[in-house]
Scaffold this active site. Structure first.
Site, PDB file in Angstrom:
ATOM      1  N   ARG A 121      34.025   2.504  49.542  1.00  0.00           N
ATOM      2  CA  ARG A 121      34.413   1.550  47.732  1.00  0.00           C
ATOM      3  C   ARG A 121      35.183   0.628  48.304  1.00  0.00           C
ATOM      4  O   ARG A 121      36.006   1.079  49.041  1.00  0.00           O
ATOM      5  CB  ARG A 121      34.447   2.472  46.563  1.00  0.00           C
ATOM      6  CG  ARG A 121      33.221   3.227  46.515  1.00  0.00           C
ATOM      7  CD  ARG A 121      34.077   4.071  44.915  1.00  0.00           C
ATOM      8  NE  ARG A 121      33.747   3.615  43.444  1.00  0.00           N
ATOM      9  CZ  ARG A 121      35.567   2.159  42.788  1.00  0.00           C
ATOM     10  NH1 ARG A 121      36.056   3.545  43.227  1.00  0.00           N
ATOM     11  NH2 ARG A 121      34.984   1.343  42.041  1.00  0.00           N
ATOM     12  N   LYS A 186      41.384  14.608  48.324  1.00  0.00           N
ATOM     13  CA  LYS A 186      39.652  13.882  48.118  1.00  0.00           C
ATOM     14  C   LYS A 186      39.413  14.595  48.846  1.00  0.00           C
ATOM     15  O   LYS A 186      39.689  15.060  50.041  1.00  0.00           O
ATOM     16  CB  LYS A 186      40.222  12.454  48.582  1.00  0.00           C
ATOM     17  CG  LYS A 186      38.514  11.673  48.427  1.00  0.00           C
ATOM     18  CD  LYS A 186      38.996  10.513  47.697  1.00  0.00           C
ATOM     19  CE  LYS A 186      37.857   9.687  48.502  1.00  0.00           C
ATOM     20  NZ  LYS A 186      37.338   8.455  48.236  1.00  0.00           N
ATOM     21  N   ARG A 324      44.754   4.584  39.357  1.00  0.00           N
ATOM     22  CA  ARG A 324      46.069   5.778  39.647  1.00  0.00           C
ATOM     23  C   ARG A 324      46.353   7.061  38.858  1.00  0.00           C
ATOM     24  O   ARG A 324      46.421   6.091  37.921  1.00  0.00           O
ATOM     25  CB  ARG A 324      46.825   5.219  40.043  1.00  0.00           C
ATOM     26  CG  ARG A 324      46.676   4.632  42.183  1.00  0.00           C
ATOM     27  CD  ARG A 324      48.172   4.238  42.449  1.00  0.00           C
ATOM     28  NE  ARG A 324      47.812   3.456  43.641  1.00  0.00           N
ATOM     29  CZ  ARG A 324      48.619   2.912  44.906  1.00  0.00           C
ATOM     30  NH1 ARG A 324      50.623   3.521  43.972  1.00  0.00           N
ATOM     31  NH2 ARG A 324      49.259   2.292  45.326  1.00  0.00           N
TER      32      ARG A 324
HETATM   33  C1  BTN Z   1      33.903   6.294  48.807  1.00  0.00           C
HETATM   34  O1  BTN Z   1      35.595   7.219  48.461  1.00  0.00           O
HETATM   35  O2  BTN Z   1      35.154   5.321  48.490  1.00  0.00           O
HETATM   36  C2  BTN Z   1      33.342   6.202  49.509  1.00  0.00           C
HETATM   37  C3  BTN Z   1      32.872   6.155  50.246  1.00  0.00           C
HETATM   38  C4  BTN Z   1      31.136   6.794  50.826  1.00  0.00           C
HETATM   39  C5  BTN Z   1      30.951   7.631  52.252  1.00  0.00           C
HETATM   40  C6  BTN Z   1      28.881   7.406  52.501  1.00  0.00           C
HETATM   41  S1  BTN Z   1      29.206   8.433  53.089  1.00  0.00           S
HETATM   42  C7  BTN Z   1      27.364   8.048  53.757  1.00  0.00           C
HETATM   43  C8  BTN Z   1      27.301   6.857  53.210  1.00  0.00           C
HETATM   44  N1  BTN Z   1      27.602   6.055  54.187  1.00  0.00           N
HETATM   45  C9  BTN Z   1      28.315   4.809  53.937  1.00  0.00           C
HETATM   46  O3  BTN Z   1      28.427   3.875  55.091  1.00  0.00           O
HETATM   47  N2  BTN Z   1      29.883   5.348  52.965  1.00  0.00           N
HETATM   48  C10 BTN Z   1      28.575   6.481  52.226  1.00  0.00           C
END
Ligand code: BTN
Length: 327
Positions: A121, A186, A324
């Site tokens: 994100r 996490k 946060r």
């Molecule tokens: C986050 O917490 O920042 C979100 C992470 C999301 C990761 C997943 S892995 C599968 C899909 N493909 C990506 O490039 N991102 C999501």
């Protein structure tokens, strides 16, 4: 060149296999075997190479298998129009977004052993070493406008936790909007991206889930900049097979996407409330260069975060807000 998957199929953690034996089986030179082993090591797979004995895997790796996922999640897979299981991809989300531009499938699934440009994100990257974790994206078509999909990520977060709870994992919670936590660390995250949207629907959305399963310990401290955990550390056997895990996740997620289409976030609110890590906590919200503080008051029916400060409750949409939880 031998693919990582082909070489891994010949290696095991139980016994050494000589370079000559592997070379003969693959019909390549010993130098080529050496090169392929180095490539595996670069991908983060620990291969013991001992002169005179050959090669052995430090830990057994279960590769992703669509046949196995299909056998364990026949209901979910039968509702997805096309499925992809890739050894390597830039990002499973990006892969499905690209496909959505040129193909018209109403639904697709993509899982991968490794992402070279995994997305998190707010423009962050997602560490995605080979064979270690779950990197899964689902493209889904909703007969709703984008304005009604704001809370979809929260619904999928809830279903992800429900799936993990089915595997016997306790102590899970959700940090608004899309983070899956286990005891303050996490475990995974969701990234939702719009593929295409008509003003009044339909809307095609890619839901991407990254879940830490068995992260190699070697390289992570410098790459992941927050406290994290994986299922291996949580220690529940049920979550260790990625094929099984993906099957359980899909059996939960696909019906949930259909429920969201029919009922929206209302169908998920009570579970969200049970899992909400922000409710009743002191919060710090960053909006660009502005910081707001207040008390978490749950979510509204669009999935916006409610925060109380100075006797007033304000709603915040996910967008570029970063949350946060204060101690
Ligand atoms: C986050 O917490 O920042 C979100 C992470 C999301 C990761 C997943 S892995 C599968 C899909 N493909 C990506 O490039 N991102 C999501």
């Amino acid at each position: 060149m031998t693919t990582p998957r082909t070489l891994l199929a010949l290696l095991s953690s139980r016994r050494f296999r000589s370079g000559t034996e592997i070379a003969a089986e693959l019909g390549v030179s010993r130098a080529a075997v050496c090169k392929s082993v180095r490539r595996l090591q670069e991908l983060g797979v620990t291969v013991d190479a001992v002169p005179g004995r050959g090669y052995r895997l430090r830990n057994e790796i279960e590769l992703l298998s669509l046949d196995e996922i299909r056998a364990r999640a026949p209901g979910a897979i039968s509702r997805i129009a096309e499925v992809f299981c890739l050894d390597e991809v830039d990002s499973t989300n990006h892969f499905l977004l690209q496909r959505a531009r040129y193909e018209n499938a109403a639904s697709s699934l993509c899982v991968a052993e490794r992402q070279t440009a995994g997305r998190g994100r707010r423009g962050r990257s997602w560490h995605s070493p080979f064979g270690a974790n779950v990197y899964l994206s689902v493209l889904w078509t909703f007969n709703r406008p984008a304005s009604e999909l704001g809370a979809l990520g929260l619904a999928v977060g809830v279903t992800t936790v429900l799936a993990l709870e089915k595997l016997g994992i306790e102590g899970l919670g959700l940090k608004w909007p899309n983070d899956i936590y286990w005891n303050g660390r996490k475990l995974g995250g969701l990234l939702l991206e719009l593929a295409a949207c008509e003003a009044l629907g339909p809307c095609r959305v890619v839901v991407g889930l990254g879940l830490n399963v068995n992260m190699p310990r070697s390289d992570t401290t410098s790459v992941i900049d927050q406290p994290w955990v994986d299922l291996a550390a949580i220690g529940k056997e049920g979550g260790r097979s990625r094929n099984h895990l993906i099957a359980v996740l899909l059996e939960q997620m696909i019906p949930a996407l259909e429920t969201f289409e029919a009922k929206g976030i209302a169908a998920f609110v009570s579970e969200w409330q049970r899992l909400d890590l922000a409710a009743g906590r002191n919060l710090e919200l960053r909006l660009g260069d502005r910081t707001c503080r207040g008390l978490g008051r749950g979510i509204d029916d669009e999935g916006r975060l409610l925060m109380e400060s100075d006797g007033r409750v304000d709603a915040f949409a996910a967008g570029e807000v970063s949350l946060r939880l204060s101690p």
